[in-house]
Every structure is written in C-alpha cells, then in structure tokens.
Write a protein that holds these residues in place. Structure first.
Motif, PDB file in Angstrom:
ATOM      1  N   THR A  47     -14.889   5.155  13.165  1.00 23.66           N
ATOM      2  CA  THR A  47     -14.156   4.869  11.929  1.00 23.66           C
ATOM      3  C   THR A  47     -12.658   4.755  12.199  1.00 23.66           C
ATOM      4  O   THR A  47     -12.149   5.271  13.199  1.00 23.66           O
ATOM      5  CB  THR A  47     -14.361   5.991  10.884  1.00 23.66           C
ATOM      6  OG1 THR A  47     -13.984   7.237  11.472  1.00 23.66           O
ATOM      7  CG2 THR A  47     -15.813   6.084  10.439  1.00 23.66           C
ATOM      8  N   THR A  48     -11.962   4.084  11.289  1.00 24.03           N
ATOM      9  CA  THR A  48     -10.507   3.946  11.392  1.00 24.03           C
ATOM     10  C   THR A  48      -9.873   4.498  10.118  1.00 24.03           C
ATOM     11  O   THR A  48     -10.500   4.505   9.061  1.00 24.03           O
ATOM     12  CB  THR A  48     -10.099   2.464  11.524  1.00 24.03           C
ATOM     13  OG1 THR A  48     -10.590   1.740  10.387  1.00 24.03           O
ATOM     14  CG2 THR A  48     -10.687   1.846  12.777  1.00 24.03           C
ATOM     15  N   GLY A 106     -12.705   0.169   9.269  1.00 23.74           N
ATOM     16  CA  GLY A 106     -13.551   0.898   8.324  1.00 23.74           C
ATOM     17  C   GLY A 106     -14.541   1.725   9.115  1.00 23.74           C
ATOM     18  O   GLY A 106     -14.158   2.632   9.840  1.00 23.74           O
ATOM     19  N   GLU A 107     -15.813   1.370   9.014  1.00 22.93           N
ATOM     20  CA  GLU A 107     -16.831   2.119   9.756  1.00 22.93           C
ATOM     21  C   GLU A 107     -17.814   1.180  10.441  1.00 22.93           C
ATOM     22  O   GLU A 107     -18.413   0.314   9.811  1.00 22.93           O
ATOM     23  CB  GLU A 107     -17.601   3.040   8.804  1.00 22.93           C
ATOM     24  CG  GLU A 107     -18.651   3.860   9.540  1.00 22.93           C
ATOM     25  CD  GLU A 107     -19.429   4.795   8.618  1.00 22.93           C
ATOM     26  OE1 GLU A 107     -18.826   5.773   8.136  1.00 22.93           O
ATOM     27  OE2 GLU A 107     -20.619   4.533   8.386  1.00 22.93           O
ATOM     28  N   THR A 108     -17.976   1.366  11.723  1.00 22.75           N
ATOM     29  CA  THR A 108     -18.910   0.550  12.504  1.00 22.75           C
ATOM     30  C   THR A 108     -19.867   1.480  13.227  1.00 22.75           C
ATOM     31  O   THR A 108     -19.452   2.477  13.820  1.00 22.75           O
ATOM     32  CB  THR A 108     -18.141  -0.348  13.491  1.00 22.75           C
ATOM     33  OG1 THR A 108     -17.366  -1.285  12.755  1.00 22.75           O
ATOM     34  CG2 THR A 108     -19.093  -1.116  14.406  1.00 22.75           C
ATOM     35  N   GLU A 109     -21.136   1.117  13.150  1.00 20.47           N
ATOM     36  CA  GLU A 109     -22.168   1.962  13.746  1.00 20.47           C
ATOM     37  C   GLU A 109     -22.764   1.258  14.958  1.00 20.47           C
ATOM     38  O   GLU A 109     -23.136   0.088  14.878  1.00 20.47           O
ATOM     39  CB  GLU A 109     -23.251   2.181  12.690  1.00 20.47           C
ATOM     40  CG  GLU A 109     -24.096   3.383  12.920  1.00 20.47           C
ATOM     41  CD  GLU A 109     -25.154   3.514  11.825  1.00 20.47           C
ATOM     42  OE1 GLU A 109     -24.823   3.335  10.632  1.00 20.47           O
ATOM     43  OE2 GLU A 109     -26.308   3.766  12.180  1.00 20.47           O
ATOM     44  N   LEU A 110     -22.859   1.995  16.061  1.00 19.67           N
ATOM     45  CA  LEU A 110     -23.352   1.417  17.304  1.00 19.67           C
ATOM     46  C   LEU A 110     -24.587   2.165  17.778  1.00 19.67           C
ATOM     47  O   LEU A 110     -24.732   3.363  17.529  1.00 19.67           O
ATOM     48  CB  LEU A 110     -22.288   1.538  18.405  1.00 19.67           C
ATOM     49  CG  LEU A 110     -20.855   1.139  18.062  1.00 19.67           C
ATOM     50  CD1 LEU A 110     -19.930   1.474  19.232  1.00 19.67           C
ATOM     51  CD2 LEU A 110     -20.799  -0.351  17.743  1.00 19.67           C
ATOM     52  N   LEU A 111     -25.446   1.456  18.497  1.00 20.67           N
ATOM     53  CA  LEU A 111     -26.496   2.118  19.275  1.00 20.67           C
ATOM     54  C   LEU A 111     -26.178   1.869  20.735  1.00 20.67           C
ATOM     55  O   LEU A 111     -25.990   0.724  21.160  1.00 20.67           O
ATOM     56  CB  LEU A 111     -27.877   1.566  18.918  1.00 20.67           C
ATOM     57  CG  LEU A 111     -28.431   1.983  17.544  1.00 20.67           C
ATOM     58  CD1 LEU A 111     -29.773   1.307  17.285  1.00 20.67           C
ATOM     59  CD2 LEU A 111     -28.575   3.498  17.444  1.00 20.67           C
ATOM     60  N   VAL A 112     -26.056   2.947  21.480  1.00 17.12           N
ATOM     61  CA  VAL A 112     -25.593   2.842  22.861  1.00 17.12           C
ATOM     62  C   VAL A 112     -26.602   3.504  23.779  1.00 17.12           C
ATOM     63  O   VAL A 112     -26.987   4.669  23.569  1.00 17.12           O
ATOM     64  CB  VAL A 112     -24.234   3.555  23.054  1.00 17.12           C
ATOM     65  CG1 VAL A 112     -23.587   3.120  24.354  1.00 17.12           C
ATOM     66  CG2 VAL A 112     -23.303   3.319  21.877  1.00 17.12           C
ATOM     67  N   ARG A 113     -27.026   2.793  24.815  1.00 23.63           N
ATOM     68  CA  ARG A 113     -27.898   3.379  25.808  1.00 23.63           C
ATOM     69  C   ARG A 113     -27.113   3.628  27.091  1.00 23.63           C
ATOM     70  O   ARG A 113     -26.358   2.773  27.534  1.00 23.63           O
ATOM     71  CB  ARG A 113     -29.072   2.435  26.083  1.00 23.63           C
ATOM     72  CG  ARG A 113     -30.188   3.099  26.821  1.00 23.63           C
ATOM     73  CD  ARG A 113     -31.278   2.117  27.195  1.00 23.63           C
ATOM     74  NE  ARG A 113     -31.914   2.613  28.394  1.00 23.63           N
ATOM     75  CZ  ARG A 113     -32.872   3.539  28.383  1.00 23.63           C
ATOM     76  NH1 ARG A 113     -33.329   3.997  27.241  1.00 23.63           N
ATOM     77  NH2 ARG A 113     -33.380   3.971  29.513  1.00 23.63           N
TER      78      ARG A 113
END
Ligand code: C2O
Ligand code: CU
Ligand code: CU
Length: 502
Positions: free
Chosen positions: A423-424, A463-470
């Motif tokens: 988020t920012t 704003g808000e960014t959602e990540l999936l990280v492996r």
C-alpha cells in the motif's frame, strides 16, 4: 536542450499557470534534424557462456553541445546489452572507479549470492565473479549498480545496462528478432544538464520527494535521436531506466502498441494498448506496425508524481513540474524501405503463460506500506534517517522502518507462495522484489490492467496492490534479497527492506 527543441517548443502557459494541452509536433518534422538512434553494443553470451562488464569513468558527448563527465559499464555512459540463454553463465564484474559499485541483475532469477545487491559491492580495483545458472523464460531485463545510499546518483551518472534472456525461438513465435533493425532495445532516461553541459543531479528537496526527474530525454544515452525502422512490424524492448519518471506512453497518431511481454517474459498473445504506463524498473516489449510507411512519435504524458501540486496535479492532469509540459515526445520513428524487416503480420500465439498461482495455497500474508512522512507537524517517520541532509522532509520507510543494512526484515520459506499486500500513503511507487517473478492479483480491489497481467518483478502501486509471490531461489542472511521502491531517491532514503529465503 528540452523535450521540445527550438521551433517545436509548443508549450503554452495560460494565465492561471495551467498549461493548455499542447499538441505534439508532426513526427516527420521532429525527426528532421536528428541523428539515427544507436543501439548499445551487443555482448552475445549464448555461445561463449561468459561476459565481462567493467565500471569505468569517461567523458560522454551527448550531442547538442552537451558533454559530461559520466560513468558506465565498458563505456563512458550506460553499458552493453548482454544476451544470454538457459545454462551456466560466468560473469565478471570489474571496477576501475574510486567508488564501490555493484551489478544487480534486475529481473534475473538467481540466488541472493549472485544477485548483485547492496551486500555484494565491488570495491575500487576489485572484481566479482559470480558463476551463475540462467534458468528462466525469455525476457528483457537490465542491470545496474545497487550500493545503498548512492544507487540513485550512480545510476543517474550512467551505471546501467540491458539484458536479453533468449531461447532462440523468436522466429517460430513470429517475433522480430534482428538486433537493431526490427528488434530495438530502448533505455528511457530523463536527465537535467547544467549550462556547461554537465549532468545535473538533485538540487532541491522536491527532487528527493518526487524523485529526480529531468527535462531532457535520453534514449540509450543519446540526445534527440530518431529511430529509422523497416516497413514492417518492429519490436521495441522498453526499459524504464529513469531514476523516478513514470511514463505513460502512446503513439502520437493513435496506432496501437501491441504488448507482447512484461518484466518476466511473454504473454500468451499480443494485447493492443492505446497507452502503456511504464514506471522505473519496469520493462515492456511492444510491437508497432510500420508497414504503412508513416512516421510516428512515441510520446508520453507527464509524470503523475511530479505534476504541479503533487496529488492534486495528478488528479487534474496538470503540467509536469520539471518539463513544464503536459505531454512530450520520447522518440520519433521514420521508415526506410531499404531496411529489411521480416515480420509483416502480428503473431497470434506467443507461447507465454498467464500467471496462475493458487491463492488458496498461500503460506503467509505480509503487508508492506510504502511510507512517506511529511515535515510540518507530522510525528511519524520524522528524523529522516538516510535523507542525506534534508531537514524538512520526514522519513522514507516501509512499514515505518527505514532500510538498515544489518536488519533482516522478513524471512520466507523457500518453495512457498505468499500473498504480499502493498500500500501507499502518498504519491505512487514502483514496488520491486528481487529474486522472484510475481503475479499481480488485484489493484485497489479490481482486476489489474493489461500491463500488469503478465509476470512482473516491478509494479506501480497507487493505493493497494495485492501480489502472489513464489519464492524458489535461496537468499541467506549475508546476501538477502531486497524489496523496495524503484524511485531510486526513495530507495536510497530508506524505502527498502530485505528478506531471506531458506
Ligand atoms: Cu532494479 Cu533492487 O533493483
Ligand atoms: Cu532487482
Ligand atoms: Cu517511492
């Protein structure tokens, strides 16, 4: 010495100080007196399995009476394009400068000990010889110095270059692949120059707060070039190697840009875009059709972070603080039908895979708030550790904690997938993670835009960014991976953290 030179300076400032949306000059007129764009030297390691880059100093003639003291890899400013393929790769990084440098392979999926981050400095006169193993899909990546506290000024002075990871199958994909003819590598950088033609670095707190943006465009370290291309489909490998400028690119005649690859590699199929946002650290490969023979200018809107009035300017689309313009040309293109371009139609299957991590199988959720504290009464984040003499500005941090070389902020278990929510609180920030290629799952609760739907290692967050990280590649406490804002002034000032993978 401006985005718009001489007779083509079209910015008109209205009485209220708001710039009337200027129209861009016609591409052919803009191209008229320009020198042909040069490509960086290509180092092809696909046969040799080895390469060498040496940081050096030099005098760079940018053209237009601009001659500056600069630094680069193997040359006076910037560096080569290093082409590599799957398999062992021996790199040698030398340093003839009086300052420590590093070579961080931004976008290469290698372990922390080969990553070239802040814990792997090459001291003056020293060398670093990582024995790497390249094992990833074809993509456009880059490399740059990454010494904590001085990354911004040393990249600004020239320490960056490009990487192509290739599998040699672009002809089968139907993609243009003739280096410098229909396959162009473009490092986009904005700079400021002094009256004497030297590079000018940050001169005000605004240059730290917004990040250092400039009023002069350089493409591959060249001032005011024109790209001369064949009458065919042309591939542009765009690398945002600017310290802070966020481009919103478009073709001035409205022709589509066909996005074929994001940071981590190919999309399944081309996606036609009218505008392409590219923040520092991001790469995109696009195809542009020149088969009608017409000239075109690749142009950009102003930087959303440096609009006059900051966030308000962003909302109102006001003039860029530094350029004084609403839009500016990045690079004009003209067509020469004596050049040989082999690709006449768009490919329909690029073979890339859409990121498809399973959200149900995440091992952990972590939150990262990219914090900017402001002066003038705000308590949190004041003290400005790493701010290099600022006084008014508060700290740049992540989760309220400015970067410290000796602190491991997160420990991740190797082989797992995690949900990272970024988020920012002020401005927009390109969030970059070392050693991974991630999936953007949502942006402010919605589907990500087309430029964020492929594999990424850097994403602009507002704003808000959602990540999936492996996390597949190991990183120890001695050489952890970084995550940070890729506005280099923010990174140096503390908007960075580090993590282990074991
Ligand atoms: Cu391109 Cu940690 O950086
Ligand atoms: Cu990186
Ligand atoms: Cu930032």
């Amino acid at each position: 010495r401006h985005f718009l030179t001489g007779a083509t300076a079209l910015a008109a400032i209205g009485a209220a100080g708001i710039v009337l949306r200027p129209s861009l000059p016609p591409a052919a007129a803009l191209a008229a007196d320009r020198a042909p764009l040069r490509m960086p030297t290509l180092i092809d390691t696909t046969q040799s399995g080895r390469f060498e880059v040496v940081a050096q100093t030099g005098q760079t003639d940018f053209g237009g009476r601009l001659s500056a003291q600069t630094i680069g890899f193997n040359q006076s400013y910037l560096g080569p394009v290093v082409r590599m393929k799957k398999g062992p790769l021996e790199a040698r990084v030398g340093n003839t400068l009086p300052i420590p440098v590093s070579a961080h392979w931004h976008g290469l999926l290698v372990p922390g000990e080969h990553d070239g981050g802040p814990h792997l400095p090459v001291e003056p006169g020293g060398e670093w010889v990582p024995d790497m193993e390249i094992d990833q899909s074809p993509c456009t990546a880059f490399f740059h110095t990454h010494i904590h506290g001085r990354t911004a000024r040393d990249v600004y002075a020239g320490l960056a270059g490009a990487i192509h990871v290739t599998d040699g199958l672009d002809d089968e994909r139907g993609l243009p692949s003739t280096y410098g003819v229909d396959d162009l590598t473009l490092l986009l950088q904005d700079r400021r120059f002094t009256q004497d033609g030297e590079l000018a670095y940050a001169s005000s707190m605004m240059d730290i707060m917004h990040g250092m943006t400039g009023d002069t465009m350089l493409i591959n370290g060249q001032l005011d070039p024109v790209a001369v291309v064949p009458k065919s489909i042309v591939r542009l490998r765009l690398i945002n190697a600017s310290n802070a400028r966020i481009y919103s690119l478009f073709c001035d005649d409205g022709r589509p840009m066909h996005l074929v690859a994001t940071d981590g590699g190919y999309l399944p199929a081309p996606v036609a875009l009218e505008t392409l946002r590219l923040s520092p650290g991001e790469r995109a490969e696009i195809l542009v059709d020149f088969s009608d023979g017409r000239a075109m200018t690749l142009a950009s809107d102003g930087d959303p972070n440096s609009g006059m009035g900051g966030m308000m300017g962003r909302a109102l689309g006001m003039v860029d603080r530094v350029t004084g313009l609403r839009q500016f040309p990045v690079l004009p293109f003209t067509v020469d039908d004596r050049l040989e371009g082999s690709i006449k139609r768009l490919p329909d299957n690029l073979g890339g895979a859409r990121p498809d991590h399973d959200p149900a199988k995440t091992a952990a959720t972590r939150r990262f708030s990219l914090d900017m504290g402001m002066g003038g009464g705000m308590g949190g984040g004041m003290g400005g550790r790493g701010m290099g003499g600022g006084g008014m500005m508060g700290g740049f941090s992540i989760n309220g904690r400015p970067f410290e070389m000796g602190v491991i902020n997160e420990e991740v278990e190797r082989g797992t997938t995690e949900r990272w929510i970024v988020t920012t609180n002020m401005l927009t920030h390109p969030f970059h993670v070392h050693g991974v290629s991630f999936q953007v799952v949502s942006v402010n609760g919605r589907e990500p835009g087309p430029e964020d739907q492929g594999w990424k290692d850097t994403v602009l967050v507002d704003g808000e960014t959602e990540l999936l990280v492996r996390f597949d590649h190991p990183a120890s406490r001695d050489t952890p991976f970084m995550y940070h804002c890729h506005i280099l002034e923010h990174e140096d000032a503390g908007m960075m953290g580090q993590f282990t993978v074991s």
